[in-house]
Design an enzyme around this catalytic site. Structure first.
Site, PDB file in Angstrom:
ATOM      1  N   ARG A   1     -31.698  -9.350-120.757  1.00 49.73           N
ATOM      2  CA  ARG A   1     -30.551 -10.194-119.886  1.00 49.73           C
ATOM      3  C   ARG A   1     -31.233 -11.484-119.146  1.00 49.73           C
ATOM      4  O   ARG A   1     -32.234 -11.146-118.324  1.00 49.73           O
ATOM      5  CB  ARG A   1     -29.891  -9.394-118.972  1.00 49.73           C
ATOM      6  CG  ARG A   1     -28.376  -8.799-119.694  1.00 49.73           C
ATOM      7  CD  ARG A   1     -27.885  -7.872-118.752  1.00 49.73           C
ATOM      8  NE  ARG A   1     -27.424  -8.346-117.345  1.00 49.73           N
ATOM      9  CZ  ARG A   1     -27.104  -7.490-116.454  1.00 49.73           C
ATOM     10  NH1 ARG A   1     -26.395  -6.273-116.663  1.00 49.73           N
ATOM     11  NH2 ARG A   1     -26.678  -8.157-115.341  1.00 49.73           N
TER      12      ARG A   1
ATOM     13  N   ARG B   1     -31.339 -12.072-107.027  1.00 50.24           N
ATOM     14  CA  ARG B   1     -30.207 -11.190-107.122  1.00 50.24           C
ATOM     15  C   ARG B   1     -30.402 -10.015-106.061  1.00 50.24           C
ATOM     16  O   ARG B   1     -29.209  -9.781-105.190  1.00 50.24           O
ATOM     17  CB  ARG B   1     -29.987 -10.283-108.357  1.00 50.24           C
ATOM     18  CG  ARG B   1     -29.417 -11.325-109.344  1.00 50.24           C
ATOM     19  CD  ARG B   1     -29.861 -10.545-110.799  1.00 50.24           C
ATOM     20  NE  ARG B   1     -28.937  -9.608-110.991  1.00 50.24           N
ATOM     21  CZ  ARG B   1     -29.295  -8.567-112.121  1.00 50.24           C
ATOM     22  NH1 ARG B   1     -30.141  -8.718-112.749  1.00 50.24           N
ATOM     23  NH2 ARG B   1     -28.418  -7.432-112.184  1.00 50.24           N
TER      24      ARG B   1
HETATM   25  P1  AMP Z   1     -23.867  -7.188-112.514  1.00 57.51           P
HETATM   26  O1  AMP Z   1     -23.838  -6.606-114.086  1.00 57.51           O
HETATM   27  O2  AMP Z   1     -23.044  -6.194-111.713  1.00 57.51           O
HETATM   28  O3  AMP Z   1     -25.413  -6.860-111.882  1.00 57.51           O
HETATM   29  O4  AMP Z   1     -23.281  -8.616-112.378  1.00 57.51           O
HETATM   30  C1  AMP Z   1     -24.075  -9.758-113.002  1.00 57.51           C
HETATM   31  C2  AMP Z   1     -23.636 -10.867-112.580  1.00 57.51           C
HETATM   32  O5  AMP Z   1     -22.064 -10.897-112.626  1.00 57.51           O
HETATM   33  C3  AMP Z   1     -23.984 -11.040-111.033  1.00 57.51           C
HETATM   34  O6  AMP Z   1     -25.120 -11.528-110.904  1.00 57.51           O
HETATM   35  C4  AMP Z   1     -22.814 -12.255-110.770  1.00 57.51           C
HETATM   36  O7  AMP Z   1     -23.535 -13.427-111.084  1.00 57.51           O
HETATM   37  C5  AMP Z   1     -21.817 -11.674-111.506  1.00 57.51           C
HETATM   38  N1  AMP Z   1     -20.916 -10.953-110.810  1.00 57.51           N
HETATM   39  C6  AMP Z   1     -20.586  -9.722-111.234  1.00 57.51           C
HETATM   40  N2  AMP Z   1     -19.694  -9.020-110.292  1.00 57.51           N
HETATM   41  C7  AMP Z   1     -19.454 -10.081-109.486  1.00 57.51           C
HETATM   42  C8  AMP Z   1     -18.494 -10.036-108.334  1.00 57.51           C
HETATM   43  N3  AMP Z   1     -17.937  -9.000-107.935  1.00 57.51           N
HETATM   44  N4  AMP Z   1     -18.239 -11.314-107.781  1.00 57.51           N
HETATM   45  C9  AMP Z   1     -19.200 -12.338-108.106  1.00 57.51           C
HETATM   46  N5  AMP Z   1     -19.971 -12.215-108.906  1.00 57.51           N
HETATM   47  C10 AMP Z   1     -20.069 -11.489-109.864  1.00 57.51           C
END
Ligand code: AMP
Length: 220
Positions: A161, A172
């Site tokens: 990814r 992150r």
């Molecule tokens: P994750 O798969 O949860 O690690 O999310 C991947 C990316 O999606 C994050 O680094 C953010 O860019 C975006 N993202 C996911 N959930 C949220 C949220 N609740 N608010 C803002 N951005 C989000």
């Protein structure tokens, strides 16, 4: 029941959310997956979200909150819901509280999964995904049987990814510490039931702890 899985990227929220939802027949709301699906289908929301996601930044609240509300409204009130990746900051937590209240629901549990940063970095940077079926592997901890070939669908060419690259992973984690971790205090101050779970253990051990915490105090 409404359960929030809180914790840094790579701690196992996705894995554990699937196990818990399957065991209890609950629904999951996973904002990262909803956003990735929007990107794949080329919607305007997906196009807007791309740059933020690839940089490891949070997507603007209004976009994510709208996605969550739409999904939440489609779930019957008696069905348990697990949030994974949402809320990610206090504004989102407040928006969630309002949406739930409108539906006569509330946050019942916050399960906080924890692991040290070096463990999280190793898990995330080694993660590989099948672009065809979405299966997830890890170069060291869960390699496919044949190098670079998906065990599930046979596709050759697993990908990393964009946001699992080392610099983005570090960013992150910083975003988590500065924007999302304050939610622990937020929920503790709101006297929510916050349960801390050590995520630096085997999937099965964490699964058992998550299940016990989710079910504690709930009538069978
Ligand atoms: P994750 O798969 O949860 O690690 O999310 C991947 C990316 O999606 C994050 O680094 C953010 O860019 C975006 N993202 C996911 N959930 C949220 C949220 N609740 N608010 C803002 N951005 C989000």
């Amino acid at each position: 029941m409404v359960v929030i899985l809180l914790g840094p990227p790579g701690v196992g929220k996705g894995t554990q959310g699937v196990l818990l939802a399957d065991a209890l027949d609950w629904e999951r709301i996973v904002t990262g997956d909803l956003l990735r699906a929007a990107r794949r289908s080329g919607t305007e929301l997906g196009r807007k979200a791309k740059a933020y996601m690839d940089a490891g930044e949070l997507v603007p609240d209004e976009l994510v909150v709208a996605l969550v509300e739409e999904r939440l409204e489609g779930i019957p009130a008696e069905t348990g819901v697990i949030f994974d990746g949402f809320p990610r900051n206090v504004a989102q937590a407040e928006a969630l509280a309002e949406s739930l209240q409108r539906l006569g629901r509330q946050v019942d549990k916050v399960l906080l999964l924890e692991a040290p940063d070096d463990v999280l970095e190793k898990r995330l940077t080694g993660r590989r995904t099948c672009p065809q079926c979405g299966a997830v592997f890890h170069v060291e901890f869960e390699p496919p049987a044949v190098d670079d070939v998906c065990d599930r669908c046979g596709h050759r060419g697993l990908i990393q990814r964009e946001d699992d690259r080392p610099e983005t992973v570090r960013h992150r984690l910083e975003v988590y510490r500065s924007q999302t971790e304050p939610l622990v205090r937020y929920y503790e101050d709101a006297e929510a039931d916050v349960v801390r779970i050590d995520g630096d253990r085997s999937v099965d051990q964490v699964r058992d702890a998550v299940r016990a915490a989710a079910m504690e105090g709930v009538e069978a």
